[in-house]
Design an enzyme around this catalytic site. Structure first.
Site, short mmCIF file in Angstrom:
data_model
loop_
_atom_site.label_atom_id
_atom_site.label_comp_id
_atom_site.label_asym_id
_atom_site.label_seq_id
_atom_site.Cartn_x
_atom_site.Cartn_y
_atom_site.Cartn_z
CG HIS A 200 63.04 13.99 44.85
ND1 HIS A 200 63.54 12.74 45.13
CD2 HIS A 200 63.25 14.19 43.52
CE1 HIS A 200 64.06 12.22 44.03
NE2 HIS A 200 63.89 13.06 43.04
C1 UD1 Z 1 65.36 17.06 39.71
C2 UD1 Z 1 65.39 15.95 38.66
C3 UD1 Z 1 65.24 14.59 39.35
C4 UD1 Z 1 66.27 14.43 40.43
C5 UD1 Z 1 66.14 15.59 41.41
C6 UD1 Z 1 67.12 15.55 42.56
C7 UD1 Z 1 64.36 16.46 36.48
C8 UD1 Z 1 63.22 16.14 35.61
N1 UD1 Z 1 64.25 16.05 37.74
O1 UD1 Z 1 64.08 17.07 40.31
O2 UD1 Z 1 65.42 13.58 38.38
O3 UD1 Z 1 66.07 13.18 41.10
O4 UD1 Z 1 66.38 16.80 40.67
O5 UD1 Z 1 66.80 16.57 43.47
O6 UD1 Z 1 65.32 17.04 36.01
N2 UD1 Z 1 64.29 24.21 44.09
C9 UD1 Z 1 64.86 24.92 45.12
N3 UD1 Z 1 66.21 25.11 45.07
C10 UD1 Z 1 66.98 24.62 44.05
C11 UD1 Z 1 66.37 23.90 43.03
C12 UD1 Z 1 65.00 23.68 43.06
O7 UD1 Z 1 64.21 25.38 46.03
O8 UD1 Z 1 68.22 24.82 44.09
C13 UD1 Z 1 62.82 23.97 44.11
C14 UD1 Z 1 62.19 24.49 42.82
O9 UD1 Z 1 61.78 25.79 42.98
C15 UD1 Z 1 61.06 23.54 42.60
C16 UD1 Z 1 61.50 22.25 43.27
O10 UD1 Z 1 62.61 22.57 44.10
O11 UD1 Z 1 59.90 23.95 43.25
C17 UD1 Z 1 61.85 21.18 42.25
O12 UD1 Z 1 63.02 21.50 41.52
P1 UD1 Z 1 63.32 20.94 40.05
O13 UD1 Z 1 64.71 21.29 39.68
O14 UD1 Z 1 62.26 21.32 39.09
O15 UD1 Z 1 63.21 19.35 40.12
P2 UD1 Z 1 63.57 18.27 41.24
O16 UD1 Z 1 62.31 17.79 41.83
O17 UD1 Z 1 64.65 18.74 42.17
#
Ligand code: UD1
Length: 383
Positions: free
Chosen positions: A223
């Protein structure tokens, strides 16, 4: 005494579940003298990324959900600070407890300190030394301002000391994630692979291959932007999986939303979807992941938590990063994981070594399933 604890994203849920249970047990014995409020910032909001973990890990419904959702890092940090300040002003806690290294860990600890509320950081002192990782900045800032730093291993305690943190603020309590692993291990072991796969097949997947048995599959999770956002990194890795790994094993891949988006962006989606040795799953539940890990020949991952779980379960783990904030999980420290970065020659070499390895579980000091109790005791001692 009043404690507010904060969760935001998937890896937080396994860390807060045992802490809340420790509070409940304390309250049972001490006539509810601790008041506890659980705040969910809402960073992860999909049922499979959030709600399902609350049910599975028996975490009570959050008392407050800030509903911050996705966004740029600045947006997540800023909106969380604005919303969390209101919570603090209304509820006036004695302590704010933050876990891990996600954006909420930083924004809630800073907001609390600005209002003179004491902050306790569970999983303090981890350092990757890699300032391009948002998590490293979150850890550094949180640890610098926290009043109580609860560390999972002695390397983390030493990191804090070398940065000048006074001894009285540091307590080595062990790894709280392992409390959750031990609590769920037995039920996880009773799950069948077939059920896990059939119940979680990615929407739109018409997988027709054979279902694998234990030891005949590799599990992968990816991820981090450093692995999935860059075409020159992600495409060769997928080619390696398609052309080499899947000739030897079935690949089970619970796919993170970002990785799915990037496969599509780089034109790889149809090839991955059409490969009968790749099983794409929606993000799976905690116990399902534990069960997949227990039967895996090998783990390929860029997750920190999985490196730790592989240690306890003994699964050979190729960590697709150049550094780790969890050195205690590495082979050179007796652990199950090896850093392979994103260089295909290096990944291939270590892959062939790992294929020949047997499971070798190891248990670092105080990863004993009793960390949450120690965390609460350390807070109580200072209150
Ligand atoms: C976050 C944490 C990371 C952790 C990871 C576990 C930070 C800086 N990063 O990263 O340390 O290892 O979580 O997953 O806090 N999205 C969905 N559904 C959701 C949540 C997010 O589709 O319920 C999508 C968002 O739209 C985005 C992507 O996933 O495009 C990333 O989500 P984001 O919460 O920004 O960070 P993670 O990469 O999940």
């Amino acid at each position: 005494m009043k404690i507010i604890s904060v969760v935001a994203a998937k890896p937080n849920f396994m860390k807060i579940a045992p802490f809340i249970r420790a509070i409940e047990e304390f309250n049972y014995e001490h006539k509810n003298t601790l008041s506890h409020i659980l705040v969910h910032t809402g960073q992860h909001y999909d049922i499979r990324m959030s709600e399902s973990f609350f049910k599975e890990l028996s975490i009570p419904e959050p008392d407050i959900n800030l509903e911050i959702g996705s966004g740029s890092h600045a947006e997540q940090l800023g909106y969380t600070m604005i919303a969390f300040e209101k919570v603090l002003l209304e509820h006036k806690p004695d302590w704010v407890v933050v876990v891990g290294d996600v954006n909420a860990t930083l924004s809630c600890s800073v907001t609390a300190k600005r209002l003179n509320v004491k902050v306790c950081h569970i999983e303090a002192g981890l350092r990757s030394g890699d300032m391009s990782m948002p998590e490293e900045i979150n850890r550094l800032v949180t640890d610098r301002i926290s009043d109580l730093l609860l560390t999972p291993d002695i390397i983390s305690s030493a990191n804090l000391r070398s940065e000048g943190t006074p001894d009285h603020k540091i307590a080595f309590v062990g790894n709280i994630m392992i409390d959750t692993l031990e609590d769920n291990r037995e039920i996880a072991a009773s799950k069948t692979l077939d059920n896990i796969i059939n119940n979680n097949l990615l929407q739109g997947s018409n997988f027709r291959g054979a279902l694998p048995a234990d030891n005949s599959y590799v599990v992968m999770t990816l991820h981090r932007p450093s692995n999935v956002d860059l075409e020159q990194v992600f495409v060769p890795l997928i080619e390696f999986l398609l052309n080499e790994v899947t000739n030897d094993f079935t690949l089970i891949w619970p796919i993170h939303p970002r990785a799915k988006k990037q496969l599509k962006a780089f034109g790889l989606w149809e090839r991955v979807l059409g490969n009968d040795s790749i099983i794409l799953l929606e993000p799976v539940g905690y116990r399902e992941m534990l069960r997949l890990n227990m039967g895996a020949k090998m783990m390929l991952t860029d997750s920190g938590g999985l490196q730790e779980e592989c240690c306890i379960l003994g699964t050979p783990c190729l960590t697709l990063r150049w550094n780790t904030e969890r050195p205690v999980t590495l082979r050179e420290f007796g652990g199950a994981s090896v850093l392979v970065g994103n260089n295909i020659d290096r990944i291939r070499e270590e892959y062939h070594i790992a294929v020949l390895q047997d499971r070798k579980p190891i248990r670092p000091e105080l990863w004993d399933g009793k960390t949450a109790e120690r965390c609460l005791q350390e807070i109580l001692k200072r209150s």
